[in-house]
Motif scaffolding. Structure first.
Motif, short mmCIF file in Angstrom:
data_model
loop_
_atom_site.label_atom_id
_atom_site.label_comp_id
_atom_site.label_asym_id
_atom_site.label_seq_id
_atom_site.Cartn_x
_atom_site.Cartn_y
_atom_site.Cartn_z
N LEU A 107 4.35 8.10 -11.17
CA LEU A 107 4.01 7.07 -10.23
C LEU A 107 4.25 5.71 -10.65
O LEU A 107 4.50 5.09 -9.69
N LEU A 108 4.53 5.35 -11.69
CA LEU A 108 4.80 4.20 -12.12
C LEU A 108 6.12 3.79 -11.91
O LEU A 108 6.70 2.65 -11.46
N GLY A 109 7.17 4.75 -11.92
CA GLY A 109 8.43 4.79 -11.49
C GLY A 109 8.41 4.49 -9.90
O GLY A 109 9.49 3.51 -9.37
N LEU A 110 7.66 5.08 -8.97
CA LEU A 110 7.60 4.79 -7.74
C LEU A 110 7.04 3.33 -7.37
O LEU A 110 7.28 2.78 -6.50
N PHE A 111 6.03 3.16 -8.22
CA PHE A 111 5.35 1.91 -7.93
C PHE A 111 6.44 0.74 -8.23
O PHE A 111 6.41 -0.40 -7.72
N ALA A 112 7.43 0.85 -9.36
CA ALA A 112 8.57 0.06 -9.35
C ALA A 112 9.38 -0.38 -8.27
O ALA A 112 9.88 -1.39 -8.14
N GLN A 113 9.29 0.81 -7.59
CA GLN A 113 10.30 0.53 -6.24
C GLN A 113 9.57 -0.33 -4.94
O GLN A 113 10.11 -0.59 -4.25
N LEU A 114 8.31 -0.56 -5.09
CA LEU A 114 7.68 -1.25 -4.10
C LEU A 114 8.04 -2.73 -4.36
O LEU A 114 8.44 -3.21 -5.59
N THR A 116 7.54 -7.03 -4.77
CA THR A 116 6.71 -7.90 -5.46
C THR A 116 5.39 -7.87 -4.91
O THR A 116 4.17 -7.92 -5.70
N ASP A 117 5.46 -8.17 -3.96
CA ASP A 117 4.01 -8.60 -3.20
C ASP A 117 3.05 -7.39 -3.25
O ASP A 117 1.99 -7.52 -3.62
N CYS A 118 3.83 -6.26 -2.94
CA CYS A 118 2.91 -4.92 -3.00
C CYS A 118 2.45 -4.59 -4.17
O CYS A 118 1.36 -4.37 -4.42
N GLN A 119 3.13 -4.75 -5.31
CA GLN A 119 2.82 -4.65 -6.73
C GLN A 119 1.59 -5.54 -6.88
O GLN A 119 0.68 -5.03 -7.76
N LYS A 120 1.71 -6.86 -6.36
CA LYS A 120 0.35 -7.86 -6.96
C LYS A 120 -0.79 -7.31 -6.33
O LYS A 120 -1.71 -7.30 -7.04
N VAL A 121 -0.48 -7.08 -4.93
CA VAL A 121 -1.66 -6.66 -4.20
C VAL A 121 -2.31 -5.64 -5.04
O VAL A 121 -3.74 -5.65 -4.94
N LEU A 122 -1.71 -4.51 -5.06
CA LEU A 122 -2.27 -3.27 -5.79
C LEU A 122 -2.91 -3.57 -7.05
O LEU A 122 -4.07 -3.00 -7.41
N MET A 123 -2.08 -4.15 -7.86
CA MET A 123 -2.44 -4.76 -9.19
C MET A 123 -3.96 -5.43 -9.23
O MET A 123 -5.07 -5.23 -9.77
N TYR A 124 -3.92 -6.49 -8.38
CA TYR A 124 -5.27 -7.41 -8.14
C TYR A 124 -6.27 -6.52 -7.73
O TYR A 124 -7.30 -6.63 -8.26
N PHE A 125 -6.25 -5.66 -6.76
CA PHE A 125 -7.23 -4.73 -6.35
C PHE A 125 -7.59 -3.69 -7.08
O PHE A 125 -9.02 -3.52 -7.51
N ALA A 144 -9.57 -12.31 3.92
CA ALA A 144 -9.75 -10.90 3.39
C ALA A 144 -9.33 -9.87 4.39
O ALA A 144 -8.87 -8.90 3.65
N THR A 145 -9.45 -9.91 5.56
CA THR A 145 -8.98 -9.03 6.29
C THR A 145 -7.54 -8.73 6.30
O THR A 145 -6.86 -7.40 6.20
N VAL A 146 -6.76 -9.81 6.29
CA VAL A 146 -5.15 -9.58 5.97
C VAL A 146 -5.05 -9.01 4.64
O VAL A 146 -4.09 -7.99 4.39
N ALA A 147 -5.81 -9.50 3.53
CA ALA A 147 -5.29 -8.70 2.13
C ALA A 147 -5.66 -7.18 2.32
O ALA A 147 -5.17 -6.36 1.92
N ARG A 148 -6.80 -6.76 3.06
CA ARG A 148 -7.14 -5.23 3.20
C ARG A 148 -6.15 -4.68 3.85
O ARG A 148 -5.49 -3.49 3.63
N LEU A 149 -5.64 -5.39 4.92
CA LEU A 149 -4.22 -4.66 5.68
C LEU A 149 -3.21 -4.63 4.95
O LEU A 149 -2.42 -3.65 5.03
N GLN A 150 -3.01 -5.46 4.13
CA GLN A 150 -1.60 -5.60 3.30
C GLN A 150 -1.92 -4.32 1.99
O GLN A 150 -0.82 -3.76 1.78
N LYS A 151 -3.13 -4.38 1.73
CA LYS A 151 -3.34 -3.17 0.57
C LYS A 151 -3.03 -1.91 1.14
O LYS A 151 -2.44 -0.95 0.47
N SER A 152 -3.67 -1.73 2.47
CA SER A 152 -3.20 -0.46 3.08
C SER A 152 -1.89 0.01 3.42
O SER A 152 -1.44 0.95 3.21
N ALA A 153 -1.10 -1.22 3.68
CA ALA A 153 0.10 -0.84 4.14
C ALA A 153 0.83 -0.55 2.78
O ALA A 153 1.76 0.24 2.83
N CYS A 154 0.66 -1.33 1.63
CA CYS A 154 1.35 -1.09 0.53
C CYS A 154 1.02 0.27 -0.23
O CYS A 154 1.88 1.09 -0.67
#
Length: 170
Positions: A107-114, A116-125, A144-154
């Motif tokens: 899973l960490l290997g897959l995470f590294a393929q995301l 940078t923005d997706c990594q940051k959003v998921l790490m923050y949340f 916050a709605t944009v952040a929620r949508l970005q998290k879902s997309a990531c």
């Protein structure tokens, strides 16, 4: 000069690469830290010194990458808390079953393929526990709605990456 001005100067100094404050902190606190580490975690002095160095490097990284925007009023307590967390994490992850450790590594290997923005959003949340408003602020999103949508997309991207790995090639 009051203490808040001193803290601001230390933070500014660290951001431009001057590590003299951290070196002084290490030299002044390493023996006290070693006694604390021995009492709290049964760690010998050499391991405690290494742990303190590792924690101070992580602290420095937090300052440089903007995760830490103001110096904690009680730096010693903050550093000890970081060290305590590192020791606890090391002890809990050291006993993972092989299958779980393998799953996490994959899973960490897959995470590294995301990106940078997706990594940051998921790490923050997920790892820092930020709410969507704070994620939006950290990432520069409109709300916050944009952040929620970005998290879902990531998460969707991570899921799709996992599906590609698990599906055999046709």
């Amino acid at each position: 000069m009051n203490s808040s001005q001193q803290l601001a100067e230390v933070l500014t100094s660290l951001r431009i690469g001057n590590q003299s404050f951290l070196i002084s902190f290490y030299e002044q606190n390493r023996d006290l830290f070693a006694r604390w580490a021995r009492r709290q975690h049964s760690i010998n002095s050499a391991e405690a010194y290494e742990l303190l160095r590792t924690v101070l490097v992580e602290f420095y990284d937090q300052v440089l990458d903007g995760r830490l925007t103001k110096l904690p009023p009680d730096l010693r307590a903050y550093v000890y808390g970081m060290a305590d967390e590192q020791v606890r994490v090391a002890r809990t992850t050291a006993v993972l079953p092989v299958a779980e450790a393998s799953r996490r590594r994959d899973l960490l290997g897959l995470f590294a393929q995301l990106g940078t923005d997706c990594q940051k959003v998921l790490m923050y949340f997920y790892f820092r526990g930020y709410n969507f408003e704070k994620v939006a602020g950290k990432m520069g999103f409109a709300n916050a709605t944009v952040a929620r949508l970005q998290k879902s997309a990531c998460l969707r991207k991570l899921y799709e990456l996992r599906l590609r790995v698990e599906q055999p090639a046709a």
